[in-house]
Motif scaffolding. Structure first.
Motif, PDB file in Angstrom:
ATOM      1  N   ASP A 230       0.837  -1.212   0.000  1.00  0.00           N
ATOM      2  CA  ASP A 230       0.000   0.000   0.000  1.00  0.00           C
ATOM      3  C   ASP A 230       0.867   1.256   0.000  1.00  0.00           C
ATOM      4  OD1 ASP A 230      -2.391  -1.443   0.288  1.00  0.00           O
ATOM      5  OD2 ASP A 230      -3.082  -0.265   2.008  1.00  0.00           O
ATOM      6  N   LEU A 231       1.781   1.317   0.949  1.00  0.00           N
ATOM      7  CA  LEU A 231       2.606   2.517   1.118  1.00  0.00           C
ATOM      8  C   LEU A 231       3.463   2.756  -0.122  1.00  0.00           C
ATOM      9  CD1 LEU A 231       3.558   1.896   4.849  1.00  0.00           C
ATOM     10  CD2 LEU A 231       2.050   3.723   4.006  1.00  0.00           C
ATOM     11  N   SER A 232       3.961   1.657  -0.663  1.00  0.00           N
ATOM     12  CA  SER A 232       4.787   1.749  -1.862  1.00  0.00           C
ATOM     13  C   SER A 232       4.008   2.377  -3.012  1.00  0.00           C
ATOM     14  CB  SER A 232       5.255   0.333  -2.220  1.00  0.00           C
ATOM     15  OG  SER A 232       5.779   0.300  -3.517  1.00  0.00           O
ATOM     16  N   HIS A 233       2.755   1.979  -3.157  1.00  0.00           N
ATOM     17  CA  HIS A 233       1.981   2.517  -4.287  1.00  0.00           C
ATOM     18  C   HIS A 233       1.494   3.940  -4.039  1.00  0.00           C
ATOM     19  CE1 HIS A 233       2.273  -0.693  -7.112  1.00  0.00           C
ATOM     20  NE2 HIS A 233       2.004  -1.584  -6.166  1.00  0.00           N
ATOM     21  N   VAL A 234       1.262   4.313  -2.795  1.00  0.00           N
ATOM     22  CA  VAL A 234       0.987   5.730  -2.517  1.00  0.00           C
ATOM     23  C   VAL A 234       2.236   6.539  -2.895  1.00  0.00           C
ATOM     24  CG1 VAL A 234       0.466   7.462  -0.756  1.00  0.00           C
ATOM     25  CG2 VAL A 234      -0.728   5.250  -0.731  1.00  0.00           C
ATOM     26  N   GLY A 235       3.403   6.011  -2.536  1.00  0.00           N
ATOM     27  CA  GLY A 235       4.657   6.672  -2.909  1.00  0.00           C
ATOM     28  C   GLY A 235       4.820   6.774  -4.418  1.00  0.00           C
ATOM     29  N   GLN A 236       4.408   5.741  -5.122  1.00  0.00           N
ATOM     30  CA  GLN A 236       4.490   5.772  -6.585  1.00  0.00           C
ATOM     31  C   GLN A 236       3.581   6.872  -7.157  1.00  0.00           C
ATOM     32  OE1 GLN A 236       2.911   2.219  -8.452  1.00  0.00           O
ATOM     33  NE2 GLN A 236       4.036   2.601 -10.352  1.00  0.00           N
ATOM     34  N   VAL A 237       2.374   6.969  -6.616  1.00  0.00           N
ATOM     35  CA  VAL A 237       1.420   7.974  -7.106  1.00  0.00           C
ATOM     36  C   VAL A 237       1.999   9.381  -6.965  1.00  0.00           C
ATOM     37  CG1 VAL A 237      -0.788   9.096  -6.545  1.00  0.00           C
ATOM     38  CG2 VAL A 237      -0.681   6.610  -6.833  1.00  0.00           C
ATOM     39  N   VAL A 238       2.527   9.694  -5.792  1.00  0.00           N
ATOM     40  CA  VAL A 238       3.045  11.060  -5.614  1.00  0.00           C
ATOM     41  C   VAL A 238       4.317  11.276  -6.431  1.00  0.00           C
ATOM     42  CG1 VAL A 238       1.909  11.524  -3.417  1.00  0.00           C
ATOM     43  CG2 VAL A 238       4.188  10.498  -3.399  1.00  0.00           C
ATOM     44  N   ARG A 239       5.107  10.236  -6.627  1.00  0.00           N
ATOM     45  CA  ARG A 239       6.300  10.397  -7.456  1.00  0.00           C
ATOM     46  C   ARG A 239       5.923  10.650  -8.921  1.00  0.00           C
ATOM     47  NH1 ARG A 239       8.809   5.335  -7.645  1.00  0.00           N
ATOM     48  NH2 ARG A 239       7.889   5.107  -9.696  1.00  0.00           N
ATOM     49  N   VAL A 240       4.969   9.869  -9.427  1.00  0.00           N
ATOM     50  CA  VAL A 240       4.524  10.068 -10.807  1.00  0.00           C
ATOM     51  C   VAL A 240       4.008  11.490 -10.983  1.00  0.00           C
ATOM     52  CG1 VAL A 240       2.796   9.380 -12.519  1.00  0.00           C
ATOM     53  CG2 VAL A 240       4.008   7.631 -11.197  1.00  0.00           C
ATOM     54  N   MET A 241       3.256  11.960 -10.012  1.00  0.00           N
ATOM     55  CA  MET A 241       2.736  13.328 -10.101  1.00  0.00           C
ATOM     56  C   MET A 241       3.881  14.342 -10.059  1.00  0.00           C
ATOM     57  SD  MET A 241      -0.635  12.961  -7.629  1.00  0.00           S
ATOM     58  CE  MET A 241      -0.966  14.731  -7.620  1.00  0.00           C
ATOM     59  N   ALA A 242       4.760  14.196  -9.074  1.00  0.00           N
ATOM     60  CA  ALA A 242       5.863  15.153  -8.932  1.00  0.00           C
ATOM     61  C   ALA A 242       6.669  15.244 -10.223  1.00  0.00           C
ATOM     62  CB  ALA A 242       6.765  14.753  -7.768  1.00  0.00           C
ATOM     63  N   ARG A 243       6.899  14.112 -10.860  1.00  0.00           N
ATOM     64  CA  ARG A 243       7.764  14.110 -12.042  1.00  0.00           C
ATOM     65  C   ARG A 243       7.168  14.823 -13.242  1.00  0.00           C
ATOM     66  NH1 ARG A 243      11.161   8.430 -11.882  1.00  0.00           N
ATOM     67  NH2 ARG A 243      12.131   8.910  -9.886  1.00  0.00           N
ATOM     68  N   GLN A 244       5.879  15.075 -13.204  1.00  0.00           N
ATOM     69  CA  GLN A 244       5.306  15.870 -14.286  1.00  0.00           C
ATOM     70  C   GLN A 244       5.874  17.290 -14.264  1.00  0.00           C
ATOM     71  OE1 GLN A 244       3.702  13.837 -16.354  1.00  0.00           O
ATOM     72  NE2 GLN A 244       4.132  12.355 -14.721  1.00  0.00           N
ATOM     73  N   TYR A 245       6.441  17.682 -13.127  1.00  0.00           N
ATOM     74  CA  TYR A 245       7.031  19.020 -12.994  1.00  0.00           C
ATOM     75  C   TYR A 245       8.563  18.988 -13.014  1.00  0.00           C
ATOM     76  CZ  TYR A 245       2.794  21.785 -11.930  1.00  0.00           C
ATOM     77  OH  TYR A 245       1.600  22.473 -11.991  1.00  0.00           O
ATOM     78  N   SER A 246       9.138  17.928 -13.487  1.00  0.00           N
ATOM     79  CA  SER A 246      10.608  17.827 -13.485  1.00  0.00           C
ATOM     80  C   SER A 246      11.254  19.001 -14.195  1.00  0.00           C
ATOM     81  CB  SER A 246      11.055  16.522 -14.159  1.00  0.00           C
ATOM     82  OG  SER A 246      10.707  15.421 -13.360  1.00  0.00           O
ATOM     83  N   THR A 247      10.673  19.412 -15.305  1.00  0.00           N
ATOM     84  CA  THR A 247      11.213  20.550 -16.037  1.00  0.00           C
ATOM     85  C   THR A 247      10.714  21.869 -15.458  1.00  0.00           C
ATOM     86  OG1 THR A 247      11.238  19.200 -18.027  1.00  0.00           O
ATOM     87  CG2 THR A 247      11.443  21.577 -18.344  1.00  0.00           C
ATOM     88  N   ALA A 248       9.457  21.894 -15.055  1.00  0.00           N
ATOM     89  CA  ALA A 248       8.836  23.148 -14.594  1.00  0.00           C
ATOM     90  C   ALA A 248       9.545  23.733 -13.374  1.00  0.00           C
ATOM     91  CB  ALA A 248       7.356  22.915 -14.287  1.00  0.00           C
ATOM     92  N   VAL A 249      10.179  22.902 -12.553  1.00  0.00           N
ATOM     93  CA  VAL A 249      10.830  23.419 -11.342  1.00  0.00           C
ATOM     94  C   VAL A 249      12.172  24.083 -11.636  1.00  0.00           C
ATOM     95  CG1 VAL A 249       9.710  21.714  -9.849  1.00  0.00           C
ATOM     96  CG2 VAL A 249      12.010  21.246 -10.742  1.00  0.00           C
ATOM     97  N   GLY A 250      12.669  23.935 -12.871  1.00  0.00           N
ATOM     98  CA  GLY A 250      13.941  24.581 -13.219  1.00  0.00           C
ATOM     99  C   GLY A 250      15.068  24.064 -12.338  1.00  0.00           C
ATOM    100  N   PRO A 251      15.919  24.974 -11.837  1.00  0.00           N
ATOM    101  CA  PRO A 251      17.116  24.524 -11.104  1.00  0.00           C
ATOM    102  C   PRO A 251      16.806  23.790  -9.797  1.00  0.00           C
ATOM    103  CG  PRO A 251      16.884  26.918 -10.978  1.00  0.00           C
ATOM    104  CD  PRO A 251      15.874  26.435 -11.982  1.00  0.00           C
ATOM    105  N   TRP A 252      15.590  23.934  -9.275  1.00  0.00           N
ATOM    106  CA  TRP A 252      15.257  23.240  -8.028  1.00  0.00           C
ATOM    107  C   TRP A 252      15.257  21.714  -8.194  1.00  0.00           C
ATOM    108  CZ3 TRP A 252      12.751  28.190  -8.027  1.00  0.00           C
ATOM    109  CH2 TRP A 252      12.981  28.968  -6.883  1.00  0.00           C
ATOM    110  N   GLN A 253      15.307  21.258  -9.413  1.00  0.00           N
ATOM    111  CA  GLN A 253      15.370  19.799  -9.620  1.00  0.00           C
ATOM    112  C   GLN A 253      16.503  19.190  -8.801  1.00  0.00           C
ATOM    113  OE1 GLN A 253      15.459  18.546 -13.740  1.00  0.00           O
ATOM    114  NE2 GLN A 253      15.032  16.418 -13.187  1.00  0.00           N
ATOM    115  N   ALA A 254      17.578  19.961  -8.644  1.00  0.00           N
ATOM    116  CA  ALA A 254      18.744  19.467  -7.903  1.00  0.00           C
ATOM    117  C   ALA A 254      18.418  19.184  -6.434  1.00  0.00           C
ATOM    118  CB  ALA A 254      19.871  20.494  -7.985  1.00  0.00           C
ATOM    119  N   TYR A 255      17.399  19.823  -5.915  1.00  0.00           N
ATOM    120  CA  TYR A 255      17.009  19.638  -4.505  1.00  0.00           C
ATOM    121  C   TYR A 255      15.920  18.590  -4.334  1.00  0.00           C
ATOM    122  CZ  TYR A 255      19.341  23.844  -2.596  1.00  0.00           C
ATOM    123  OH  TYR A 255      20.244  24.784  -2.150  1.00  0.00           O
TER     124      TYR A 255
END
Lengths: 181, 181
Positions: free
Chosen positions: A143-168
């Motif tokens: 369960d926890l693993s898949h909740v983690g997957q959901v938020v990771r998939v969502m976060a990664r949609q902004y990989s480019t949008a965050v600009g230099p903050w990607q490093a953090y």
């Protein structure tokens, strides 16, 4: 941390609520997004969790109690949701997950299992002998693993949008674990 | 995916609710657990998010609108919550986070920003020139990253309890990303 019913049950009860709060009525740009070919969207993950309720978690508990380690569990189809979720809305899937999870936990409680039952043995089709406690701990971690997957998939949609903050934000890293299991 | 207010706001609104459903009244074995020395518990993460509301997200928006890229943002203290959360309960922290986030989003809405404002420039103390859109996208990704951290920290408490299933659960791997930022 050892598996204990008192720790595990509250987590298992919350998963459908957590996913509902996270996903219901969110723009499809989030709920239908994935991490590329062969990866799952939040929509896919919810369907996968429903399939687990139907064919894995309590069915394997009951199988283990009936057969011990003499008969392996039936194999779990990790991608059954691609067919099963077709034509359904995320809202319908979230309702089904909530209902299925409640039913699963009712069945679990009705068995009146105790700490000593956790050492009872079953047979996994790949791993061989496993215990009831390991299976139940896996339910929680899965369960926890898949909740983690959901938020990771969502976060990664902004990989480019965050600009230099990607490093953090290591969650945006190019390669993540695959919990398509 | 480009940053858009209509996508981002629902995610930002939900984070306190998601964390409440995930954590409120859960046994301390989960909420106080971490991944070893120098890592954060779910309790720590909630405090970190509160500190972000107070000193990072909207303060930096307002700083950028006031100073453009002439004055760097004040540095963000990633570990301020270790002092600030002392003596508080998780329930209190979850309430504070919900209230702070509502206030932050009210302040954001009151600014009446449009898509063209997203290109406005500010100065990060480390990265140099950044845009308002990048900052706001980071707010979203940072939320999702820390929800992911919370479920990973919890899942890893069962790394041993799951027995051979550890092989199917990459979230339990010995080394994960550190999103202590």
């Amino acid at each position: 941390m050892e598996f204990q019913f008192d720790d595990a049950l509250p987590v298992l009860r919350r998963t459908p609520v957590v996913l509902r709060e996270l996903l219901l009525d969110l723009p499809g740009a989030w709920t239908g997004a994935n991490e590329g070919p062969g990866t799952w969207s939040p929509f896919d993950v919810v369907g996968h969790l429903i399939h687990g309720e139907r064919t894995d978690w309590m069915p394997r508990v009951e199988h283990l109690l009936r057969h011990g380690d003499t008969v392996p569990f039936p194999v779990f189809d990790r991608e059954a949701m691609f067919a099963e979720s077709q034509g359904l809305s995320l809202s319908e899937l979230l309702d089904t997950l909530a209902r299925s999870r409640t039913e699963s936990l009712d069945r679990l409680m009705a068995l009146g299992l105790t700490g000593t039952d956790l050492t009872r043995r079953g047979r996994h089709p790949e791993f061989g002998v496993v215990t009831l406690g390991q299976h139940l701990a896996t339910w929680v971690a899965h369960d926890l693993s898949h909740v983690g997957q959901v938020v990771r998939v969502m976060a990664r949609q902004y990989s480019t949008a965050v600009g230099p903050w990607q490093a953090y934000l290591p969650i945006l890293g190019p390669k993540g674990p695959t919990e398509n299991t």
